[in-house]
Structure formats: C-alpha cells, structure tokens
Scaffold this active site. Structure first.
Site, short mmCIF file in Angstrom:
data_model
loop_
_atom_site.label_atom_id
_atom_site.label_comp_id
_atom_site.label_asym_id
_atom_site.label_seq_id
_atom_site.Cartn_x
_atom_site.Cartn_y
_atom_site.Cartn_z
N GLY A 55 0.83 -1.19 0.00
CA GLY A 55 0.00 0.00 0.00
C GLY A 55 0.86 1.23 0.00
O GLY A 55 2.09 1.17 -0.08
N GLY A 81 0.70 9.15 2.49
CA GLY A 81 1.33 10.44 2.31
C GLY A 81 2.83 10.43 2.55
O GLY A 81 3.56 11.27 2.02
N GLY A 88 4.83 7.72 1.89
CA GLY A 88 5.54 6.82 0.99
C GLY A 88 4.79 5.52 0.81
O GLY A 88 3.56 5.49 0.81
N GLU A 89 5.54 4.43 0.66
CA GLU A 89 4.96 3.14 0.33
C GLU A 89 5.32 2.09 1.39
O GLU A 89 6.28 2.26 2.14
CB GLU A 89 5.49 2.67 -1.03
CG GLU A 89 5.18 3.65 -2.16
CD GLU A 89 5.96 3.33 -3.41
OE1 GLU A 89 5.35 3.25 -4.49
OE2 GLU A 89 7.20 3.17 -3.31
N ASP A 94 -1.43 10.05 17.94
CA ASP A 94 -2.09 9.75 16.66
C ASP A 94 -2.78 8.38 16.73
O ASP A 94 -2.68 7.57 15.80
CB ASP A 94 -1.07 9.77 15.53
CG ASP A 94 -1.73 9.92 14.16
OD1 ASP A 94 -2.89 10.37 14.11
OD2 ASP A 94 -1.09 9.59 13.14
#
Length: 679
Positions: free
Chosen positions: A349, A352, A354-355, A477
């Site tokens: 996946g 924002g 990266g991967e 978060d």
C-alpha cells in the site's frame, strides 16, 4: 629521540580515539516490560510502618543490584510480622550488572506507581523480576500466578521441532536446577536445520532447592507452545523461554578461556646484545603503532560511511543514544533483496509518507518495509523519533521494529509483518466511503468477543506507553488505521512518528505544531496545543466508540451536514436510547449489558475536562472488572467546523472531524503513513 616521541604520540592518539569510539557505543537499552501482578485485596495506609519498611527493602534491593555478581538479592525490614516487608530481585543470568541495576531501579518506580498502596506486588521485565510482600516467601515453592506468551508465527515441521525443543528444554532444566547457590540459570542452542537454530533459556531463583527448581521448571515446560516459533512461561520463582533467534547475550555465556601458558623468564642477556634488544623493541612498537593508525583510519571510514545516520540520530545531551538503534541497521542491499527491489508484486500500500512493501529476510522472517518518499513531509526528525521510540518499546500490543536503513536518499523502516491489515479494514468494511480497500465480508468477522479482545489489547498497549514502560510516551495519533491485527486478531499499536516522551513527573506539555487527526484529537490539544496522557485517552475513547458502533466518527455528518458519531452517541445516551448507537451485529441478549457498559466508558474518555477523563490504568481496570461502577458521564466536548478556515472549534453539542492529516488506506500490514499539514 624525536622519532620515538612521534611514535608514542601516534600510538597514544590512536588508542585514545579507539577508546572514545568504543565508549560511544556502549549504552544499555531500556528494560522490556512483560507483566505486573498486584494483589488488590491488601492495602497499606500512606506513611504507615509498612510503607516505611517497604521503602527500606526496595532501597536495599536497588543498592544491592549495583554490585550483585549473581543477579539476585533478598531483603527484609521490620520486627513485627504484620508490618514486615520482604523483597527480592532476580536478573536474567546473562545480563550485565549495569543492566540488572537499571532494570531493578526502573521496576521499583513502576511497581510503586502501578500498585499504589498495595502490600503484595511483582513486576516482570525481560531482564529482571522485582517482588515484595508482607509475608516471608523466600525459598517457597509458589507456582501461581503464572503467565504464558507465544510467538504468532507457526513452525513448518511441528513434529521435528517438538522433539528438539523437548530434549533441549529438559537438558537446560536439569542444568539450571543444579546451578548451586550462585545462579540457577542455563541456556542452550540446538540445530533445527542446517540454517536454523533453536535458542532456549531456563532460570530459577537461587534460594530454591534443586528439587523445587526442577519441579517448577518442568511444570513451566508443559505450558510452552509446541507449534510456534517462540514462547515463554514464567511464574514467581522460575521461567523458561525459547526462540529462533539469540535473545540472550551469547558472549556473556561463552566459556572462560583456559589460562595461557607463560614462558619462564629468559636468562639475562649479556650487555653486548642490548642494542639488538632495543631494535627489536622499537620494531614491535612501530608495528603496534602502525596497526593502531590503521585501526584509526578504518574507524574514520566507517564513521564516514555512516555519517548521515550519525547526523540524524545525534541528540543534544545524549551522545550515546545512537547505540540503542545501531544494532538494528540494515544494509540497503538486504532490504532490496527482501522486497525484490521494491517490486509492484511486493507492494502492500501507500500513503502520504511513501509506500509499504512486504519482504522476506534471508532467515525466512516476513517483514513490512515502510519506504519514505523523498518528497515526504516526514523528515529526519520524525524518522529518528520513530526509530528511537519503537526500538526502546516492546510490548505484545505494540508493533515491533526489526530494523531500519538510512543510505543515500533512502529512509526505510522494517517492522514485523502483521498479516491481517489494520482495524479500519475490518471495522468499516460496509462503509466504502471511509475505507475504499475494505472487503464487506470482513466486518462480519468482528463479533463482540473479538471486538472486546481488540479494545482490551489496545488499552493494555496504551497503559504500557503511559505508565509501565521506562519512558512515558504520548502517542498523539491513536486511530483505527494505526491499529494492526496479527494472525490471531491481536491488536498492535503502530506509527510512532508523532509520539513524544514525557518525564517521570511531567503531566502536560505545549506544542506549536499540531499533528494528528482532528476527529481523534482532544479539544485542549487541537485548540491550544496542550497534550498529555489524557489526550491519548480522548483519542482512545473515539476509537472505542467506533469499535462499538461500527461506524467512522464522521459517518452521520456525510448526510446533510448531520451529527458526528460522538454527539450522536451522547444524545442517544442522554435520551435513554443507547441501543440505537450500537452496531446491530454485536448486540444480543448475552452481550448487551457489557456493550452498554463499554459505551459508558467511551463517554467518560471523551469528556471535555481532561481531569474528569479516566487514566488508561482505570480504563483497563473497568474493562477487566465488573465490580467497579463507572461514574456518570457529563456532556462531552464536540467540535464545529469553521466554514472560513475549515478547522475545528470546540463547542458544546457540535463537533468537527477536520483532519490535519490525509491518509490513504493501505492493504496488508496497514502501517499508518500520515501527511501533516500544520495549522
């Protein structure tokens, strides 16, 4: 003369640099918390005689830990039995004195905070155990309470594995039992295959007799899993563990080399040969000096190669902090090989930052690699923060960092592979508006017992961050997409890029840059930049509410600017119709009372006043015991969306789910990759 002086200076300088280089890589990692046992039926009053005796015992144990060579000590204080205090510590047999001392000191602080005013308590870390009681328990054969944990990965050949495990564990159980009064401790390695080894450990408290130690260990062996790649079982007096990686200090357990044979002193040489002897001495000195200079140059090259890593991890006032993560560094070539050079087939996946790729290390271990893009807003500071925090924190409900890579323009984080993606993938499967990659059949798997198991695991993980770890961590978060689920649907909290460390006595901090997601942010943080453990409690409350309702916080708002979930839940609770809030798939005659109690706890967690919100310790207690009646919730705080700025403004009865972040749903191993937009 000047030539000799030059050689001496060169040798001295090289030796000094070598000493400094080695010294800079010698710090100890924080102890790894395992479990805590408090007997909540026997309390002492503050400033009582027992408290004074207990403090004396714990101080004595802390002092003894700094000098103990066998990692074990007992202490007793007080004359009268009701007020006597007894305690002991036991450190793992392979750890250093400094690691033992640090673990005991940390355990003392945590157990007094977590088992406040309780006469009986035990805390376990991977490196040590600390225990105290108001009765004498030394040398007693106490088999309860006991604890078992297991690795989630299965063994490919259970029959062969069970045979090797049984033989090896039986061997070290006997060796540990016969360890004498010094250390009842043993480790052993065994070959499973030509490429894979089994590592085992057994230990008892040295005050046990040989027979009692063996009896305890044999019972612990019966509780070890036979089909997993790792596991442990421990109680108050003994413990056993096995893994497929070296989890103990193998160098500390290496046999002591035999003494070197010393030649008899050479006969005194005639004075005429003194010049020859001098020349030999000079030649040896030059050779040694040249070797040290070569070592110096090698160190310089190594430091130059890792220059960027040192720059990223250099922390003011803590020059040795790099050591904590140095051993976790991967070569870029290793990560490239593991992920097939970041191929599309390996991609899980993206977000924002990266991967995320799935990979496989040479030893067969599955990993998830978080590859930060060069344009990512997560810079070196956030990267360093995530590595340093996760490397120091280990708990069954936290995702485990296996390593990192920082070469050239690449910033990579390698985590344990968690196969069942993230919680939002299952929870919001029927709501494609919020979770584009969800499978509608997945949410049907989340029955109430499983949801309760997940939320309890999240609560335990947050309790560890707030109170049970050596560092007090504010996550900042916490949300569904940052909760990963392993093969047995156990939750693991992830994404510590925004986390912050608090001091032991620190309760609140202020920050100018607001990060996270507004739907989960507490009002005091979103509007004033004030965050604390109670900020995480608010986020936990919203997350918990989503688990109960099966809907995203902003679900109702998408229809004609309707209500947000938190406000909707409060209105139904206030009007006496809370069942309207609950996910219909989890409500039946058996679960209704427990689900409503959990909704009650949710509303307490999202109170506007942080002082009214419960701590995570209280939340865990309310979840694990029905004997505690939660107080009545007040009107929670909500947000209203500002049409001019699009930011949340706290108001009674209104709410905003405007986010400071934009996240893209991930597939497998949904590590949260959040792109930040400061206010």
């Amino acid at each position: 003369m000047s030539s000799c002086f030059t050689i001496f200076l060169s040798l001295s300088f090289s030796s000094f640099f070598f000493f400094v280089f080695v010294q800079n890589f010698s710090t100890e990692a924080a102890p790894t918390f395992l479990d805590l046992f408090c007997v909540r039926i026997s309390f002492f009053t503050p400033n009582s005689t027992y408290e004074s005796n207990l403090n004396t015992v714990l101080s004595s144990l802390s002092s003894n830990a700094t000098t103990s060579t066998n990692g074990f000590a007992t202490a007793t204080a007080g004359q009268n039995p009701p007020d006597q205090a007894h305690g002991l510590f036991l450190c793992r047999g392979d750890v250093s004195i400094s690691t033992c001392s640090d673990c005991v000191a940390t355990g003392k602080l945590v157990v007094l905070r977590r088992c406040r005013n309780q006469r009986v308590a035990t805390i376990w870390y991977d490196e040590c155990m600390l225990r105290y009681d108001n009765r004498s328990f030394f040398s007693a054969l106490e088999m309860k309470p006991s604890y078992q944990t297991a690795n989630t990965l299965n063994i490919t050949d259970p029959t062969r594995f069970a045979q090797v495990l049984g033989q090896t564990m039986d061997t070290i159980a006997k060796r540990a039992s016969n360890g004498g009064s010094g250390k009842k401790f043993a480790v052993e390695e065994a070959n499973l295959t030509s490429l894979q080894k089994l590592y085992t450990l057994a230990q008892c408290t040295p005050d046990l007799t040989t027979s009692d130690c063996n009896r305890c260990l044999q019972e612990r062996l019966l509780n070890l899993p036979q089909d997993k790649q790792g596991g442990r079982s421990f109680t108050l007096i003994c413990g056993v563990r096995f893994e497929l990686f070296p989890f103990y200090n193998t160098s500390a357990m290496a046999p002591v080399p035999p003494p070197q044979f010393r030649r008899p002193p050479a006969p005194e040489r005639p004075k005429g040969k003194s010049n020859k002897s001098t020349m030999i001495t000079i030649a040896i000195t030059i050779s040694v000096g040249g070797f040290m200079v070569l070592l110096f140059l090698t160190c310089c090259l190594l430091r130059r190669k890792g220059k960027r890593m040192h720059e990223v991890f250099k922390v003011k006032g803590d020059a040795n902090e790099l050591t904590t993560v140095e051993s976790l560094q991967f070569d870029l070539a290793t990560i490239q090989a593991a992920t097939n050079d970041f191929s599309l087939e390996s991609k899980l996946g993206e977000g924002g930052f990266g991967e995320v790729f799935q990979g496989k290390l040479p030893n067969g271990q599955q990993i998830a690699v978080k590859r930060l893009s060069q344009s990512s807003r997560q810079g070196d500071e956030e990267f360093k923060n995530e590595v340093l925090l996760v490397a120091k924190l280990q708990h069954r409900n936290l995702v485990r960092l296996l390593g990192f890579c920082l070469e050239g323009d690449e910033k990579l984080l390698a985590y344990e592979f968690v196969p069942n993606k993230s919680l939002d993938y299952f929870l919001f499967a029927h709501n494609e508006f919020w979770c584009n990659n969800a499978d509608p059949q997945k949410s049907d798997q989340l029955n109430w017992p499983l949801r309760y198991k997940i939320v309890y695991g999240i609560a335990r993980g947050m309790l560890y961050l707030h109170e049970e770890s050596r560092l007090r961590i504010i996550h900042r978060d916490l949300k569904c997409s940052n909760i990963l689920l392993d093969s047995e649907m156990n939750p693991k909290i992830s994404d510590f890029g925004m986390a912050r460390i608090f001091g032991v006595d620190q309760t609140q901090a202020n920050i100018d840059k607001i990060v996270g997601t507004f739907g989960y942010m507490s009002p005091e943080y979103a509007m004033h930049g004030q965050f604390s453990v109670k900020s995480d409690v608010y986020s936990f409350g919203i997350l918990f509410l989503e688990i109960i309702c099966g809907k995203k916080n902003g679900f109702y708002h998408q229809f004609d600017e309707g209500e947000y979930l938190a406000r909707y839940a409060w209105n139904q609770w206030r009007d006496g119709t809370p069942l309207k809030v609950l996910d219909p798939t989890i409500v039946d005659s058996n679960s209704r009372v427990q689900v409503l109690r959990c909704l009650h706890i949710c509303l307490l967690c999202i109170q506007e006043d942080p002082a009214i919100r419960p701590t995570m310790a209280t939340v865990v207690l309310m979840l694990s015991s029905n004997s505690i009646t939660p107080p009545s919730p007040r009107h929670p705080a909500f947000f209203v969306r500002s049409k001019s700025r699009g930011l949340g403004i706290p108001m009674k009865g209104l709410e905003s789910n405007q986010s400071t972040s934009r996240t893209k749903p991930l597939s497998n191993n949904n590590l949260s990759l959040t792109e930040l937009y400061p206010r």
